[in-house]
Design a protein around this motif. Structure first.
Motif, PDB file in Angstrom:
ATOM      1  N   ARG A   4      43.512  32.775  36.960  1.00 43.64           N
ATOM      2  CA  ARG A   4      42.219  32.091  36.877  1.00 43.64           C
ATOM      3  C   ARG A   4      41.625  32.322  35.499  1.00 43.64           C
ATOM      4  NH1 ARG A   4      37.651  34.985  36.673  1.00 43.64           N
ATOM      5  NH2 ARG A   4      37.529  37.059  37.551  1.00 43.64           N
ATOM      6  N   ALA A   5      40.604  31.526  35.192  1.00 41.81           N
ATOM      7  CA  ALA A   5      39.941  31.660  33.894  1.00 41.81           C
ATOM      8  C   ALA A   5      39.163  32.974  33.844  1.00 41.81           C
ATOM      9  CB  ALA A   5      39.004  30.483  33.671  1.00 41.81           C
ATOM     10  N   THR A   6      39.133  33.576  32.675  1.00 42.74           N
ATOM     11  CA  THR A   6      38.365  34.797  32.460  1.00 42.74           C
ATOM     12  C   THR A   6      36.893  34.434  32.307  1.00 42.74           C
ATOM     13  OG1 THR A   6      40.259  35.678  31.279  1.00 42.74           O
ATOM     14  CG2 THR A   6      38.191  36.833  30.990  1.00 42.74           C
ATOM     15  N   SER A   7      36.012  35.280  32.819  1.00 40.63           N
ATOM     16  CA  SER A   7      34.577  35.057  32.661  1.00 40.63           C
ATOM     17  C   SER A   7      34.194  35.196  31.191  1.00 40.63           C
ATOM     18  CB  SER A   7      33.784  36.071  33.494  1.00 40.63           C
ATOM     19  OG  SER A   7      34.118  35.953  34.859  1.00 40.63           O
ATOM     20  N   ILE A   8      33.074  34.601  30.832  1.00 41.30           N
ATOM     21  CA  ILE A   8      32.627  34.666  29.437  1.00 41.30           C
ATOM     22  C   ILE A   8      32.182  36.082  29.088  1.00 41.30           C
ATOM     23  CG2 ILE A   8      31.983  32.231  29.362  1.00 41.30           C
ATOM     24  CD1 ILE A   8      29.053  33.125  29.679  1.00 41.30           C
ATOM     25  N   GLU A   9      32.148  36.380  27.803  1.00 44.01           N
ATOM     26  CA  GLU A   9      31.840  37.733  27.339  1.00 44.01           C
ATOM     27  C   GLU A   9      30.476  38.224  27.800  1.00 44.01           C
ATOM     28  OE1 GLU A   9      31.512  40.060  23.068  1.00 44.01           O
ATOM     29  OE2 GLU A   9      32.652  38.197  23.192  1.00 44.01           O
ATOM     30  N   GLY A  10      29.489  37.315  27.913  1.00 38.88           N
ATOM     31  CA  GLY A  10      28.140  37.719  28.296  1.00 38.88           C
ATOM     32  C   GLY A  10      27.915  37.817  29.793  1.00 38.88           C
ATOM     33  N   ASP A  11      28.911  37.537  30.597  1.00 37.10           N
ATOM     34  CA  ASP A  11      28.791  37.593  32.051  1.00 37.10           C
ATOM     35  C   ASP A  11      28.466  39.020  32.502  1.00 37.10           C
ATOM     36  OD1 ASP A  11      29.433  36.050  34.673  1.00 37.10           O
ATOM     37  OD2 ASP A  11      30.542  37.938  34.861  1.00 37.10           O
ATOM     38  N   GLY A  12      27.645  39.140  33.537  1.00 39.04           N
ATOM     39  CA  GLY A  12      27.232  40.454  34.022  1.00 39.04           C
ATOM     40  C   GLY A  12      28.394  41.319  34.473  1.00 39.04           C
ATOM     41  N   ARG A  13      29.379  40.713  35.125  1.00 31.28           N
ATOM     42  CA  ARG A  13      30.541  41.482  35.582  1.00 31.28           C
ATOM     43  C   ARG A  13      31.311  42.049  34.390  1.00 31.28           C
ATOM     44  NH1 ARG A  13      32.920  41.098  40.361  1.00 31.28           N
ATOM     45  NH2 ARG A  13      34.994  40.840  39.440  1.00 31.28           N
ATOM     46  N   VAL A  14      31.476  41.241  33.364  1.00 36.90           N
ATOM     47  CA  VAL A  14      32.216  41.696  32.184  1.00 36.90           C
ATOM     48  C   VAL A  14      31.452  42.831  31.506  1.00 36.90           C
ATOM     49  CG1 VAL A  14      33.132  41.017  29.922  1.00 36.90           C
ATOM     50  CG2 VAL A  14      33.356  39.458  31.872  1.00 36.90           C
ATOM     51  N   LYS A  15      30.140  42.692  31.408  1.00 34.72           N
ATOM     52  CA  LYS A  15      29.327  43.762  30.798  1.00 34.72           C
ATOM     53  C   LYS A  15      29.471  45.073  31.585  1.00 34.72           C
ATOM     54  CE  LYS A  15      25.763  40.865  28.700  1.00 34.72           C
ATOM     55  NZ  LYS A  15      24.350  40.489  28.729  1.00 34.72           N
ATOM     56  N   ALA A  16      29.430  44.978  32.916  1.00 31.44           N
ATOM     57  CA  ALA A  16      29.560  46.183  33.741  1.00 31.44           C
ATOM     58  C   ALA A  16      30.938  46.817  33.565  1.00 31.44           C
ATOM     59  CB  ALA A  16      29.318  45.839  35.205  1.00 31.44           C
ATOM     60  N   LEU A  41      52.006  38.459  36.558  1.00 32.26           N
ATOM     61  CA  LEU A  41      50.848  37.641  36.890  1.00 32.26           C
ATOM     62  C   LEU A  41      49.678  38.569  37.182  1.00 32.26           C
ATOM     63  CD1 LEU A  41      52.461  35.124  39.410  1.00 32.26           C
ATOM     64  CD2 LEU A  41      52.085  34.809  36.971  1.00 32.26           C
ATOM     65  N   VAL A  42      48.508  38.242  36.648  1.00 31.24           N
ATOM     66  CA  VAL A  42      47.302  39.013  36.958  1.00 31.24           C
ATOM     67  C   VAL A  42      46.785  38.505  38.298  1.00 31.24           C
ATOM     68  CG1 VAL A  42      44.964  39.620  36.234  1.00 31.24           C
ATOM     69  CG2 VAL A  42      46.751  39.286  34.512  1.00 31.24           C
ATOM     70  N   VAL A  43      46.890  39.340  39.320  1.00 31.69           N
ATOM     71  CA  VAL A  43      46.472  38.969  40.665  1.00 31.69           C
ATOM     72  C   VAL A  43      44.999  39.309  40.877  1.00 31.69           C
ATOM     73  CG1 VAL A  43      46.869  39.380  43.130  1.00 31.69           C
ATOM     74  CG2 VAL A  43      48.800  39.314  41.555  1.00 31.69           C
ATOM     75  N   ASP A  44      44.591  40.485  40.419  1.00 30.36           N
ATOM     76  CA  ASP A  44      43.211  40.923  40.567  1.00 30.36           C
ATOM     77  C   ASP A  44      42.836  41.737  39.338  1.00 30.36           C
ATOM     78  OD1 ASP A  44      40.730  41.361  42.056  1.00 30.36           O
ATOM     79  OD2 ASP A  44      41.382  43.444  42.171  1.00 30.36           O
ATOM     80  N   GLY A  45      41.634  41.493  38.823  1.00 39.25           N
ATOM     81  CA  GLY A  45      41.157  42.270  37.692  1.00 39.25           C
ATOM     82  C   GLY A  45      41.086  41.487  36.398  1.00 39.25           C
ATOM     83  N   HIS A  46      40.942  40.179  36.505  1.00 38.38           N
ATOM     84  CA  HIS A  46      40.855  39.351  35.303  1.00 38.38           C
ATOM     85  C   HIS A  46      39.713  39.812  34.391  1.00 38.38           C
ATOM     86  CE1 HIS A  46      43.099  36.894  38.140  1.00 38.38           C
ATOM     87  NE2 HIS A  46      43.614  36.255  37.103  1.00 38.38           N
ATOM     88  N   ASP A  47      38.546  40.063  34.993  1.00 37.37           N
ATOM     89  CA  ASP A  47      37.390  40.481  34.194  1.00 37.37           C
ATOM     90  C   ASP A  47      37.547  41.912  33.687  1.00 37.37           C
ATOM     91  OD1 ASP A  47      36.227  37.999  34.463  1.00 37.37           O
ATOM     92  OD2 ASP A  47      35.016  38.570  36.197  1.00 37.37           O
ATOM     93  N   ARG A  48      38.201  42.789  34.469  1.00 41.17           N
ATOM     94  CA  ARG A  48      38.445  44.156  34.002  1.00 41.17           C
ATOM     95  C   ARG A  48      39.381  44.139  32.798  1.00 41.17           C
ATOM     96  NH1 ARG A  48      38.987  44.790  39.585  1.00 41.17           N
ATOM     97  NH2 ARG A  48      41.227  45.167  39.486  1.00 41.17           N
ATOM     98  N   LEU A  49      40.402  43.313  32.867  1.00 40.45           N
ATOM     99  CA  LEU A  49      41.329  43.173  31.751  1.00 40.45           C
ATOM    100  C   LEU A  49      40.597  42.666  30.509  1.00 40.45           C
ATOM    101  CD1 LEU A  49      44.216  43.102  30.579  1.00 40.45           C
ATOM    102  CD2 LEU A  49      44.451  40.819  31.573  1.00 40.45           C
ATOM    103  N   HIS A  50      39.781  41.640  30.691  1.00 42.80           N
ATOM    104  CA  HIS A  50      39.013  41.056  29.592  1.00 42.80           C
ATOM    105  C   HIS A  50      38.068  42.097  28.980  1.00 42.80           C
ATOM    106  CE1 HIS A  50      37.231  37.927  27.213  1.00 42.80           C
ATOM    107  NE2 HIS A  50      36.070  37.972  27.841  1.00 42.80           N
ATOM    108  N   ALA A  51      37.387  42.844  29.843  1.00 42.54           N
ATOM    109  CA  ALA A  51      36.440  43.860  29.369  1.00 42.54           C
ATOM    110  C   ALA A  51      37.144  44.952  28.569  1.00 42.54           C
ATOM    111  CB  ALA A  51      35.702  44.472  30.561  1.00 42.54           C
ATOM    112  N   ALA A  52      38.287  45.416  29.072  1.00 49.06           N
ATOM    113  CA  ALA A  52      39.022  46.467  28.359  1.00 49.06           C
ATOM    114  C   ALA A  52      39.472  45.973  26.993  1.00 49.06           C
ATOM    115  CB  ALA A  52      40.223  46.915  29.184  1.00 49.06           C
ATOM    116  N   LEU A  53      39.952  44.749  26.932  1.00 44.70           N
ATOM    117  CA  LEU A  53      40.407  44.207  25.652  1.00 44.70           C
ATOM    118  C   LEU A  53      39.240  44.009  24.687  1.00 44.70           C
ATOM    119  CD1 LEU A  53      43.093  41.682  26.936  1.00 44.70           C
ATOM    120  CD2 LEU A  53      43.446  43.967  25.965  1.00 44.70           C
TER     121      LEU A  53
END
Length: 160
Positions: A4-16, A41-53
């Motif tokens: 799925r698409a990654t959330s945008i950088e300013g999204d609350g989940r990504v910030k958390a 395949l990234v099954v779960d944790g798209h936003d966690r992956l994005h945040a870490a990067l």
């Protein structure tokens, strides 16, 4: 590969999740190995992956890989192969005494009680090839991946 698409950088989940990445408390990203394309395949944790990067951190990863075991039959053929592997090991070590590790690996394989096989599964897609082509084309536009026009046309048109 993301599902799925990654959330945008300013999204609350990504910030958390970015805060967790900085603190070192980020839960692992769940991956599933897909052997057909030889990718995870990234099954779960798209936003966690994005945040870490975004934080410049290496994300913790947890990979799943389906493995099936098939017992090796204890018949005369198996016993003959095992005896043959012992004789081959002896010959190999006489000619190349330094190959102990290689010989040990071959003997372990020859004497396994089960064969392990990694398998991935595919399921028919409703709508067939036309639906697949539409989804792949939409993903390509969304992801921004650039490919040569000839390569792309060959990929989405399939074998000729």
């Amino acid at each position: 590969m993301q599902l799925r698409a990654t959330s945008i950088e300013g999204d609350g989940r990504v910030k958390a999740w970015r805060k967790h990445a900085r603190d070192g408390t980020l839960p692992p990203v769940l991956l599933l190995y897909f052997a057909l394309v030889q990718k995870w395949l990234v099954v779960d944790g798209h936003d966690r992956l994005h945040a870490a990067l975004l934080e410049g951190r290496e994300p913790p990863l947890l990979g799943l890989w389906s493995v099936f075991e098939k017992p090796v039959p204890e018949d005369e053929g198996t016993r003959n192969r095992r005896t043959g592997s012992l004789l081959a090991a002896e010959v190999r070590l006489r000619s190349k005494p330094g190959d102990v590790e290689t010989v040990n690996q071959r003997l372990l394989r020859a004497h396994e009680r089960v064969h392990r096989l990694a398998v991935t599964r595919a399921f028919p897609l409703r709508g067939g090839a036309a639906t697949w082509k539409a989804e792949v084309t939409a993903w390509q536009k969304w992801s921004g991946v650039t490919v040569q026009p000839d390569d792309w046309e060959a990929f989405v048109s399939g074998p000729r």
